[in-house]
Design an enzyme around this catalytic site. Structure first.
Site, PDB file in Angstrom:
ATOM      1  N   ALA A 124       1.015  -1.126   0.026  1.00 34.65           N
ATOM      2  CA  ALA A 124      -0.073  -0.123  -0.042  1.00 34.65           C
ATOM      3  C   ALA A 124       1.071   1.171  -0.108  1.00 34.65           C
ATOM      4  O   ALA A 124       0.907   1.777   1.127  1.00 34.65           O
ATOM      5  CB  ALA A 124      -0.855   0.104   1.165  1.00 34.65           C
ATOM      6  N   PRO A 127       1.844   7.747  -0.767  1.00 37.43           N
ATOM      7  CA  PRO A 127       2.337   8.736  -1.845  1.00 37.43           C
ATOM      8  C   PRO A 127       3.732   8.348  -2.393  1.00 37.43           C
ATOM      9  O   PRO A 127       4.299   8.943  -3.362  1.00 37.43           O
ATOM     10  CB  PRO A 127       2.357  10.077  -1.416  1.00 37.43           C
ATOM     11  N   SER A 129       6.493   7.656   0.089  1.00 40.32           N
ATOM     12  CA  SER A 129       7.873   7.871   1.120  1.00 40.32           C
ATOM     13  C   SER A 129       8.451   6.667   1.279  1.00 40.32           C
ATOM     14  O   SER A 129       9.838   6.577   1.240  1.00 40.32           O
ATOM     15  CB  SER A 129       7.076   8.606   2.494  1.00 40.32           C
ATOM     16  N   ASP A 175      -6.352  -4.244  -5.622  1.00 36.11           N
ATOM     17  CA  ASP A 175      -6.474  -4.417  -4.091  1.00 36.11           C
ATOM     18  C   ASP A 175      -5.492  -5.202  -3.585  1.00 36.11           C
ATOM     19  O   ASP A 175      -5.205  -6.580  -4.175  1.00 36.11           O
ATOM     20  CB  ASP A 175      -8.055  -5.067  -4.074  1.00 36.11           C
ATOM     21  N   CYS A 246      -0.568   3.992  11.142  1.00 34.33           N
ATOM     22  CA  CYS A 246      -0.500   5.449  11.870  1.00 34.33           C
ATOM     23  C   CYS A 246      -1.450   5.164  12.705  1.00 34.33           C
ATOM     24  O   CYS A 246      -2.147   6.377  12.997  1.00 34.33           O
ATOM     25  CB  CYS A 246      -0.392   6.250  10.975  1.00 34.33           C
TER      26      CYS A 246
END
EC number: 2.1.1.178
Length: 473
Positions: A124, A127, A129, A175, A246
């Site tokens: 996943a 963006p 990082s 997915d 997170c």
């Protein structure tokens, strides 16, 4: 201070119940209300940490090291009110990535005692990082499949991969639950930074908890269980994976990892992370996970678990429906023609870790280690686009220059700060010197693109989507 931050009573009650007794609720709430320190990660595919430190010193940027990432720093800049960090020349050239300090920890955990990664999966990834951090840790070697389910986020992932000069990545758009069946026991290293309720992001986004509810936590936990099972099936026996979020609740963290043991028993081992960095034990759970509350390290809240697969598992059977792969491996004649012109025009060569593939008039450089996965699934893109053929030879691509060119290239043209601003605005520039043919454009010793001499000006070759305006460096 974020005094207006929204902290639901049910959330605070949950934290009170699960947070270790030696941690204070008052300190937790106070930490949530403090703005997050800005942090960056030096991109070692473009420059070393020492080289970047010299640049920072020249610009009077203060860098304070992030303990768990030797390329990570908290940054303080005097000009932060006038020039955004993302509009600095160093960021636009890919010399660093703006990344929250806690989010550097999962890749650090994955790379620990794992130096020779051949085939990795970032399940996943947008963006980008952690994808770019992992690619840098792999030194652009091997192959890294970066998957993103959200179509709106694939574009920014692609942009960040190109800006940072990553050449060993294949991007997919699925997915994540498909990988266990489509590519069973394929990857020696997997990162699953799972979609989550985002409880740890309050300091960055004061409104992060407005859509939070205990019910939504349970719902997203179902998705996370599916994803971690898929990742475990896709992992080779003996391989390692990192599961991270997170968020702060046990339902999305410890419980997800324990579900893996329920499913696969002795095939699962939790690897303790207490020695990952100095003082890591302050966030250590009884299982060896890192459960980071924001007051511990003055960071975002985060969770990191490292898991080893001890033995094979039986993956679900699936039927793939794949169309014909549209690329063909370049033949020796094509390879020689491309390599000769690349060297003659720009004094560049193809990285040894990449090989050339052709689709119609496009020439691409794929990571060699991807060859075993060609035809196994559909890809959004693989490697980087090197060139387009035309009647007079090859038209080299901006993304290729960002991946393989260095500022000391003999064909390079160094711009002044005024010219560099013009360049990023999409305009032609007129340096004092005059050259001919194609030229690698640099500013302050960093590659920023490809141009072509036309008379006494360099014709701008910056892709339209990268053209910027506003207050640049």
């Amino acid at each position: 201070m974020h005094d207006n931050i929204f902290l639901p009573d049910a959330f605070l009650a949950q934290v009170q119940e699960t947070m270790p007794s030696h941690l204070s609720m008052d300190e937790f709430v106070a930490a949530c209300k403090r703005p997050l320190r800005r942090s960056i990660r030096v991109n070692t595919l473009k420059n070393s940490v020492e080289e970047f430190k010299k640049r920072a010193e020249e610009k009077q940027w203060q860098l304070d090291p992030v303990p768990w990432c030797d390329t990570g720093f908290w940054i303080t800049r005097q000009e932060s009110d006038t020039v955004k960090l993302g509009s600095t020349a160093e960021h636009m050239a890919g010399l660093f990535y703006i990344q929250e300090a806690s989010s550097m920890m999962p890749v650090t955990a994955l790379l620990k005692d794992n130096d020779n990664i051949e085939m990795a999966l970032d399940m996943a990834s947008a963006p980008g990082s952690k994808t770019t951090q992992l690619a840098a840790g792999m030194k652009n070697k091997g192959a890294l499949v970066a998957n993103e389910y959200s179509s709106s986020r694939v574009k920014i992932l692609c942009s960040n991969v190109q800006r940072c000069g990553v050449s060993n990545v294949a991007l997919t758009h699925f997915d994540g639950r498909v990988f266990g069946g489509w590519l069973p026991e394929t990857f020696d290293s997997i990162l699953l930074d799972a979609p989550c309720s985002g409880e740890g992001t309050i300091r960055k986004d004061p409104d992060a908890m407005h859509n939070w509810s205990p019910e939504s936590v349970i719902e997203i936990g179902d998705t996370q269980r599916d994803l971690i099972k898929s990742a475990f099936h896709a992992l080779k026996p003996g391989g390692v994976m990192v599961y991270s979020t997170c968020t702060l609740n046990h339902e999305e963290n410890q419980n997800i990892c324990h579900h893996l043991v329920t499913e696969f028993g002795d095939a699962v081992t939790f690897e303790p992370l207490g020695d990952l960095f100095e003082n890591a034990e302050k966030a250590l759970t009884k299982e060896g996970f890192l459960h980071i509350y924001p007051q511990i390290f003055d960071s975002e809240g985060f969770f990191v678990a490292k898991i080893r697969k001890n033995s094979a598992t039986i993956a679900p059977e699936v039927k793939k429906r794949l169309g014909k792969f549209p690329f063909a491996l370049a033949n020796q004649k094509e390879i020689k023609a491309i390599e000769d012109e690349l060297h003659n025009t720009l004094q560049l060569s193809i990285p040894e870790t990449n090989e050339l593939w052709i689709r119609d008039k496009e020439v691409w450089a794929f990571p060699k280690r991807m060859s075993s996965l060609i035809g196994e699934m559909r890809y959004h893109r693989i490697g980087f686009k090197l060139a387009e053929t035309h009647k007079k030879g090859y038209r080299w691509q901006h993304e290729a220059i960002m991946a393989i060119a260095k500022a000391d290239n003999p064909t390079s043209s160094e711009l002044t700060i005024e010219q560099a601003r013009e360049w990023y605005m999409g305009r032609d520039v007129r340096p004092d010197n005059v050259g001919k043919g194609e030229t690698i454009v640099t500013f302050n010793g960093a590659v920023i693109g490809l141009g072509k001499w036309v008379g006494n000006r360099i014709k701008n070759g910056l892709p339209r989507e990268l053209v910027r305006d506003g207050n640049l460096f």
